[in-house]
Design a protein around this motif. Structure first.
Motif, PDB file in Angstrom:
ATOM      1  N   HIS A  83      -0.754 -66.437  75.485  1.00  0.00           N
ATOM      2  CA  HIS A  83      -1.886 -67.347  75.588  1.00  0.00           C
ATOM      3  C   HIS A  83      -2.705 -67.138  76.853  1.00  0.00           C
ATOM      4  O   HIS A  83      -3.910 -67.397  76.859  1.00  0.00           O
ATOM      5  N   ARG A  84      -2.085 -66.641  77.917  1.00  0.00           N
ATOM      6  CA  ARG A  84      -2.865 -66.300  79.126  1.00  0.00           C
ATOM      7  C   ARG A  84      -3.789 -65.124  78.814  1.00  0.00           C
ATOM      8  O   ARG A  84      -4.951 -65.108  79.212  1.00  0.00           O
ATOM      9  N   LEU A  85      -3.266 -64.154  78.077  1.00  0.00           N
ATOM     10  CA  LEU A  85      -4.089 -63.004  77.695  1.00  0.00           C
ATOM     11  C   LEU A  85      -5.156 -63.425  76.688  1.00  0.00           C
ATOM     12  O   LEU A  85      -6.297 -62.952  76.755  1.00  0.00           O
ATOM     13  N   GLU A  86      -4.795 -64.314  75.785  1.00  0.00           N
ATOM     14  CA  GLU A  86      -5.771 -64.832  74.810  1.00  0.00           C
ATOM     15  C   GLU A  86      -6.959 -65.460  75.545  1.00  0.00           C
ATOM     16  O   GLU A  86      -8.123 -65.221  75.202  1.00  0.00           O
ATOM     17  N   ARG A  87      -6.674 -66.285  76.546  1.00  0.00           N
ATOM     18  CA  ARG A  87      -7.753 -66.932  77.300  1.00  0.00           C
ATOM     19  C   ARG A  87      -8.665 -65.906  77.960  1.00  0.00           C
ATOM     20  O   ARG A  87      -9.891 -66.016  77.897  1.00  0.00           O
ATOM     21  N   ALA A  88      -8.084 -64.885  78.567  1.00  0.00           N
ATOM     22  CA  ALA A  88      -8.897 -63.858  79.223  1.00  0.00           C
ATOM     23  C   ALA A  88      -9.770 -63.120  78.211  1.00  0.00           C
ATOM     24  O   ALA A  88     -10.949 -62.859  78.468  1.00  0.00           O
ATOM     25  N   LEU A  89      -9.177 -62.787  77.069  1.00  0.00           N
ATOM     26  CA  LEU A  89      -9.911 -62.007  76.072  1.00  0.00           C
ATOM     27  C   LEU A  89     -11.053 -62.788  75.429  1.00  0.00           C
ATOM     28  O   LEU A  89     -12.161 -62.262  75.273  1.00  0.00           O
ATOM     29  N   TRP A  90     -10.798 -64.031  75.035  1.00  0.00           N
ATOM     30  CA  TRP A  90     -11.815 -64.771  74.291  1.00  0.00           C
ATOM     31  C   TRP A  90     -12.686 -65.652  75.175  1.00  0.00           C
ATOM     32  O   TRP A  90     -13.898 -65.690  74.984  1.00  0.00           O
ATOM     33  N   GLN A  91     -12.115 -66.347  76.121  1.00  0.00           N
ATOM     34  CA  GLN A  91     -12.919 -67.253  76.926  1.00  0.00           C
ATOM     35  C   GLN A  91     -13.678 -66.501  78.016  1.00  0.00           C
ATOM     36  O   GLN A  91     -14.823 -66.819  78.310  1.00  0.00           O
ATOM     37  N   GLN A  92     -13.028 -65.506  78.599  1.00  0.00           N
ATOM     38  CA  GLN A  92     -13.639 -64.779  79.704  1.00  0.00           C
ATOM     39  C   GLN A  92     -14.165 -63.401  79.284  1.00  0.00           C
ATOM     40  O   GLN A  92     -14.837 -62.739  80.054  1.00  0.00           O
ATOM     41  N   ASP A  93     -13.808 -62.959  78.073  1.00  0.00           N
ATOM     42  CA  ASP A  93     -14.225 -61.673  77.518  1.00  0.00           C
ATOM     43  C   ASP A  93     -13.948 -60.515  78.477  1.00  0.00           C
ATOM     44  O   ASP A  93     -14.799 -59.660  78.725  1.00  0.00           O
ATOM     45  N   THR A  94     -12.721 -60.499  78.998  1.00  0.00           N
ATOM     46  CA  THR A  94     -12.345 -59.457  79.949  1.00  0.00           C
ATOM     47  C   THR A  94     -10.844 -59.188  79.894  1.00  0.00           C
ATOM     48  O   THR A  94     -10.085 -60.028  79.408  1.00  0.00           O
ATOM     49  N   THR A  95     -10.490 -58.030  80.394  1.00  0.00           N
ATOM     50  CA  THR A  95      -9.080 -57.722  80.641  1.00  0.00           C
ATOM     51  C   THR A  95      -8.843 -57.525  82.139  1.00  0.00           C
ATOM     52  O   THR A  95      -7.728 -57.215  82.547  1.00  0.00           O
ATOM     53  N   ALA A  96      -9.890 -57.730  82.922  1.00  0.00           N
ATOM     54  CA  ALA A  96      -9.797 -57.536  84.378  1.00  0.00           C
ATOM     55  C   ALA A  96      -8.680 -58.394  84.955  1.00  0.00           C
ATOM     56  O   ALA A  96      -8.601 -59.595  84.704  1.00  0.00           O
TER      57      ALA A  96
END
Length: 179
Positions: free
Chosen positions: A73-86
């Protein structure tokens, strides 16, 4: 079986993590739901995983104040909410390490019928009471993958204890089969 699904979890998580670490956002998004699916199938017995469960599948609001939000879910948030993998490489690598530890753990855990049955009931109650609201995959909205996997896992859990139920309460076993 739990072992088969855990093996599949490691395989799919590896592919997902590779995409996150490489910065391939579109690929990571496309792989996310399928990577989680085997975990959702074994979630009826998640309580026996100890601290692996929150490390792999905790939602942000499940993490205590001052705790570290990791896992799918931490990765989900980065991918969809922040649109990044940074900055997500270490989180992704930790997720993979956690599912690999889980793979080893499930081979050593003995599951008793009460844990299996109660876990399935608890999970189905969670699906109907809270997951249905969209809280599980709040960023990706891939909840239907989870629901299906949870139901498949609950059915497998019942199948595992069905012989006991059938010998003690045949009518109940038939009713559950019908449902």
């Amino acid at each position: 079986s739990v072992e088969t699904n855990t093996d599949l979890l490691v395989q799919r998580t590896t592919t997902f993590v590779d995409a996150v670490v490489a910065g391939r956002i579109a690929d990571a998004k496309a792989l996310y739901a399928a990577a989680r699916e085997p975990y959702e199938r074994i979630e009826p017995v998640a309580e026996v995983f100890g601290d692996r469960h929150p490390a792999i599948a905790a939602r942000e609001n499940d993490v205590p104040a001052g705790g570290t939000f990791t896992g799918f879910h931490r990765l989900e948030r980065a991918l969809w909410q922040q649109d990044t993998t940074a900055g997500m490489g270490p989180i992704a690598k930790k997720l993979l390490a956690d599912v690999i530890k889980l793979q080893a753990l499930v081979k050593t855990v003995a599951l008793d019928p009460a844990t299996i049955a109660n876990g399935a009931v608890g999970l189905l109650n969670e699906v109907s009471a809270s997951k249905i609201t969209g809280e599980e995959d709040r960023y990706s909205h891939t909840d239907l993958w989870d629901f299906e996997a949870n139901v498949v896992g609950a059915q497998a859990a019942f199948n595992a204890v069905r012989p006991l139920v059938a010998t003690r309460a045949a009518a109940l076993a038939t009713t559950i089969d019908g449902g």
